[in-house]
Design a protein around this motif. Sequence first.
Motif, PDB file in Angstrom:
ATOM      1  N   SER B  77      10.461  -6.680  -5.457  1.00 28.54           N
ATOM      2  CA  SER B  77       9.490  -5.908  -4.700  1.00 28.54           C
ATOM      3  C   SER B  77       9.859  -5.990  -3.223  1.00 28.54           C
ATOM      4  O   SER B  77      10.549  -6.918  -2.804  1.00 28.54           O
ATOM      5  N   ASP B  78       9.391  -5.024  -2.465  1.00 30.25           N
ATOM      6  CA  ASP B  78       9.681  -5.035  -1.034  1.00 30.25           C
ATOM      7  C   ASP B  78       8.395  -4.816  -0.241  1.00 30.25           C
ATOM      8  O   ASP B  78       7.297  -4.909  -0.802  1.00 30.25           O
ATOM      9  N   GLU B  79       8.533  -4.477   1.033  1.00 25.84           N
ATOM     10  CA  GLU B  79       7.345  -4.366   1.893  1.00 25.84           C
ATOM     11  C   GLU B  79       6.401  -3.253   1.443  1.00 25.84           C
ATOM     12  O   GLU B  79       5.202  -3.353   1.638  1.00 25.84           O
ATOM     13  N   ARG B  80       6.970  -2.200   0.833  1.00 28.46           N
ATOM     14  CA  ARG B  80       6.123  -1.099   0.349  1.00 28.46           C
ATOM     15  C   ARG B  80       5.218  -1.585  -0.782  1.00 28.46           C
ATOM     16  O   ARG B  80       4.016  -1.297  -0.796  1.00 28.46           O
ATOM     17  N   ASP B  81       5.793  -2.332  -1.709  1.00 27.04           N
ATOM     18  CA  ASP B  81       4.994  -2.889  -2.807  1.00 27.04           C
ATOM     19  C   ASP B  81       3.918  -3.827  -2.269  1.00 27.04           C
ATOM     20  O   ASP B  81       2.760  -3.783  -2.701  1.00 27.04           O
ATOM     21  N   ASP B  83       2.630  -3.881   0.702  1.00 28.66           N
ATOM     22  CA  ASP B  83       1.659  -3.104   1.465  1.00 28.66           C
ATOM     23  C   ASP B  83       0.637  -2.434   0.545  1.00 28.66           C
ATOM     24  O   ASP B  83      -0.579  -2.543   0.751  1.00 28.66           O
ATOM     25  N   GLY B 142       1.822   8.696  -1.812  1.00 24.57           N
ATOM     26  CA  GLY B 142       2.352   8.195  -0.543  1.00 24.57           C
ATOM     27  C   GLY B 142       1.262   7.708   0.368  1.00 24.57           C
ATOM     28  O   GLY B 142       0.077   7.944   0.145  1.00 24.57           O
ATOM     29  N   TYR B 143       1.689   6.995   1.408  1.00 27.41           N
ATOM     30  CA  TYR B 143       0.727   6.492   2.381  1.00 27.41           C
ATOM     31  C   TYR B 143       1.367   6.547   3.766  1.00 27.41           C
ATOM     32  O   TYR B 143       2.451   6.035   3.944  1.00 27.41           O
TER      33      TYR B 143
END
Lengths: 79, 143
Positions: B77-81, B83, B142-143
Amino acid sequence: MAKPTKVTNSIRRLRFLKDEMTQATLAKAVGVTRQTIVAIEQGKYSPSLEVAFRIARTLDMPLDGVFAYPDEDFSTEGA
Amino acid sequence: MSFTEKQQWVLLVTILGSYAFYLQMVFGAVEPGVPITEVSYLWPLIWAVVATIVIAIVGSILIGIVSGLNKDEDFESDERDTDFDRRGEVIGYLVFSIAMLNVLGLAIAEADHFWIGNSIYLSATVASVVSTGVKLFFYRRGY
């Protein structure tokens, strides 16, 4: 009051200019998933400043050469 | 679709499925002329909660195995996950907190344990569905 805006980017075009770099290669270099690169390219996700810098650095571009924030969305009222 | 997003879909289906199972168990045991509060809800509740946890874990493992067949699949996972997860959890917590007011009201009114227990489970289910739904909304739109 400034209305909410989305940051635009030229990642897709810059990838092709950089030896047709794939999304997976860029993702690996930046340290995010390929899906995140896809989401950023499609304007569905605004990355953190740190990831934005990493993307720009990987593409050998300055930050504002990759990302843009349209002028009309800035509000200088009350500044 | 990222691995983390797939996990959220599994979780959503599992939560809804186990709650449907629970309702079926409880309402299926209602007999004519007997108040619903007399229905034993404890074991169906425990089974539903345990099933939710087990199925979510097993489902996640199965998705991992299937996804593993694809060499390009990203498991990390990364920062998008992170977030999306954070935003979903905050909204889910808010929903749960508000729903708990109903439970508090039932306790103050000295309602039957059946209603209090079911209200807590319903609150947790709704909060989880909202939380997971919000995360999936961000992944899709999206966000």
